[in-house]
Design an enzyme around this catalytic site. Structure first.
Site: not given
Lengths: 329, 329, 329, 329
Positions: D17, D27, D78, D109, D132, D134, D136, D161, D176, D178, D253, D259
């Protein structure tokens, strides 16, 4: 937390130059105090409010809808009167009358200096929270407002680069930082500045000229030079003039970013940092910390004696200086 | 569109101060030209590129991924040589050699003046597209880049207001607009400025002082005064100094927004406007329009003789001036 | 303005979906009212507040520091009770008790419908101000909030394009607009969408497929399709699925922008528009206008009977549809 | 740096991703390589480009004007084929033919897993750079893109808000993440979310309901709940439905940010981090580091075996969870 009983009433103020995230820190102080059953007074306009007894009782709802707002709802000021013994005596008398046993001071160097003197004279508990865009406080990896100011400076320089590139110009851009080059160095790296002039390094006009020559050889047609306010090589206009003398063919412009760097909605990093430090300040006081500043070091809360926070200084990363040179061209 | 056959090859250039949306206009010119089967040359660095034959053939893929980018990929410049007959002769010779029968010039006053002279001397078809942040072109409700500059100025002043409010300060903020107060007036209204000084109106220091007095009475503790670059009352620093003399208790700061107003990714309104004008320029040429500027008036494409576009001026809305006063306090 | 005497007390409310700039309009209403010596009540949560007498007296200082804030400080709601005669009777009784002789209603279609009925039944003066991101109100070139929503949608799609381009993906992006394609069409043009699906045009899956084929031939490796909420070809997920069936090799993603389009600090254009309309509403009432909406047409204040504002509709610009197709590839 | 001689030619790719700052890292890799006299190949579309020999020679000018751009100019993908031995063999053959002795892989990962296998099979030097959103990845305090994604999520929630507050609504906002709740936790704290649901913590619907009850008692009329994509309590729509059942009076809501969080111009922190890691990757390779990832730990470059970077995980800060609860109400 057995020391809980020893503190009952918090006073909190913002002082010195304002910084984005001060409101988020205030919110964290007030809500954490409420959570632990402490009373809390907000003090207006820094130490002036303490002297003039300009305070308001604050609870969780007093700080709603402010986490995202720049500036400080308590307002800030530099207090001349607090520099006098008489002024501090009045401030202390008001603290006593209000029952304030602990004072949380959100600000920078000057703010902390006042807190230290106040503590030494009257024995009142003081706790500092570093809120300043300059990042020039020891005892924390980052100060509140610094990350936001970096992004503001960077976005402004990004815009300037659009026009620099379209016109093949050389721009000298002044960013804030009277004593510290953190904003200049990081915003300069982030915008691909060909040179970065900061107070921590002896810069010479010859080095700058050598960089321009390298840039020309490398085929760069437009250039940004980021200059910290406190740069000792001289005023940014003087540096621009000297450059024009050395390179008469350059189309040179000067941009002084100025006060936009102090305002704006705080970044996520600043809001989270401010939240953690506000929480850490209350918890520290409850654990018996005194005359210290709450900071984050390596992602953990750390308490540093205020005296050290003022005296010592975070050093500019030598690696970063080198990286800025290697990546510029 | 029977006139289609009469034009075959377009030249397009950006000239004068750059403005956000010039790339979007260029993209629209190139793609519309391709759609109608016309050839298209991009000319680099304004009229200089025409003189030096610094051109590139452009097709739909040459302008991909630029609609959102500030500045101009063709680069811009003010050309001294094009002011001479000899320079224009070279430019014309290059046009002839390349087969360029129609020239689209994206820029402001100076750009259009050059186009007009070029047309008068050599009879080459010219078409103007108004690209300038100043909005000082007759024949269009808005110029390309103006809306983006307004938002940039407004966002900067919003940030300044955070710190003004936190410190109870008076800020004088200079925005661009050497001959026209559009940016000042609109960004001033949008940020609640207590006064707005523009070249179109005779401002006096007495009026300014009267406003400050009204503001104080109304309980305002912080104030923004927006000043157009071309304001005739004097330099912004002089105005600030005079105010300090009149109100010694004021904590006054000056901020000059400068070149950030020229850069940045164009707003939606500017991208759409640029797309429409770029399309309109090609369609106009195909319909036989010549020596005109493509503008939008009341949401419709309109062609105005370049001569008029230069000579006449959009007037500041009197209502808006009044509204700015009523709403400020 | 001899009619001045005929109105004395204004009520103002925001109703329906909130839109950025409603606060700026409220500020303009309140300050203009104060300027002309009128009393002003703010009514909370739309018509509900009128029924429940949830009002506050407002003066110039009540609306300080709100011009830049999204949402509405009066809050908004859709009122079921106001749809009943009994509800409206209560509302009218409260108006009478408070001395409210004129009601300014900031909102969209539904809001205006309520105002119209209220006027017809009880003869109370009503004035509409168009505040809705959808731009689907007749009698004004733009509605308050529309320009901000366009920029929000555009910036979100710009971000999506970064990842679309990096991964050679096809993105279907849904923007707001249940009955009107204005946001879709303009944000789609501004982001170079290869197709734009809107309720005003009969779109077919065949046309969409043909566009994809053209895009492939043109060498485009990533594509954005902007879809209005109210598009009749079907749900965005269904359209994406159908496309996957037609082009199994496509890497397809769906993004629904949703409520971010309603919030955020208003753009400069929206703040200025809201300021003008708020001012225009008061001036209109003073001049005897009634049961009309204040709008801006060709940069001038215009009053349109509320009935027309609801019934008629601004039409999508045919030219713009064509431009969107020509420029996409 | 005596090991300099041992490496001569770098290959660099972005995979998985995309994340803002990947271009800044690229760079830094390319320019640092050039500075030390190394050759450098950019590989397109991740491991696919290695298999298909889709590469380009890169020098300092190849990476100009990209530091501020989201996405990755090398594109990302990928690669299914790289999961096969045959695919990796082709990739290795191409490396050999090009003289690539060291491969720098920017990604997360999955990217690192591929690099590890490639190294184990063919002995080619590999170096990871964590890119990434995430966050993680073990072995670095922050991953490239994370800070930008935090700000994007926060700004979107700030907008939501506005409308939540105006309508007294409850919004469930999916961000995001997962497998990791970093974005949810930090953006949730930064926006004053009343609850934050993340995969690292067992959340129950009862706890959520208890929070809503506390919020009501505290007088909160509008609420945001931030939910990480990978939250195990269930799909965000199911959680919203369950809440509606428990609190039928709520106006609920759902917003899925999606993305937009992957794109956009990188923040200052991300550009500086990317610059440091890109530099660190080359320097590490020159010092003989192999099969490691370059990270920043406590503001210093640190090399962690890729195996560890994949296996271990940064843990959510327990303090932060507590702070989020205390400050929410």
């Amino acid at each position: 937390m057995t020391e809980h009983s020893s503190i009952k009433t918090i006073g909190v103020l913002t002082s010195g130059g304002d910084a984005p995230g001060m409101n988020a820190a205030l919110r964290a102080v007030v809500r954490t105090a409420a959570y632990f059953g402490l009373d809390c007074f907000g003090i207006r306009e820094g130490y002036n409010g303490l002297i003039q007894n300009d305070v308001l009782k604050m609870g969780p709802r007093s700080v709603k809808n402010i986490i995202h707002r720049g500036g400080t709802i308590l307002k800030s000021a530099r207090s001349e009167e607090f520099r006098t013994k008489a002024g501090r005596q009045k401030a202390y008398d008001n603290c006593k009358a209000l029952g304030i046993d602990s004072l949380i001071c959100i600000g920078g160097d000057g703010t902390f200096h006042g807190a230290k003197v106040f503590y030494e004279e009257f024995g009142i508990r003081v706790m500092g929270i570093p809120g300043t865009i300059d990042n020039d406080i020891f005892g924390t990896d980052q100060t509140i407002g610094y990350d936001t100011a970096l992004n503001t400076a960077m976005e402004a320089i990004d815009k300037i680069r659009d026009t620099a590139t379209s016109h093949n110009r050389v721009f000298f851009v002044e960013v804030m930082g009277r004593d510290a080059g953190f904003i200049a160095l990081n915003s300069g790296i982030a915008t691909g500045a060909i040179d970065i002039l900061i107070p921590e390094r002896k810069d010479s006009i010859e080095d700058l000229f050598a960089t321009f020559e390298k840039a020309e050889k490398a085929g760069k047609t437009a250039s940004i030079v980021v200059v910290a306010e406190g740069e000792e090589l001289g005023n940014i206009y003087d540096i621009a003039k000297a450059t024009k003398n050395g390179f008469p063919e350059f189309d040179i412009r000067v941009a002084v970013l100025g006060h936009i760097q102090r305002g704006g909605s705080p970044s996520c990093a600043d809001r989270v940092l401010a939240s953690r430090l506000g929480y850490g300040a209350i918890v520290g006081l409850m654990k018996g910390e005194n005359a210290v500043m709450t900071g984050m070091i390596s992602n953990k809360i750390a308490y540093t004696p205020i005296e050290e926070a003022i005296k010592k200084h975070n050093e500019i990363d030598k690696d970063l200086l080198k990286i800025s040179e290697i990546l510029a061209l």
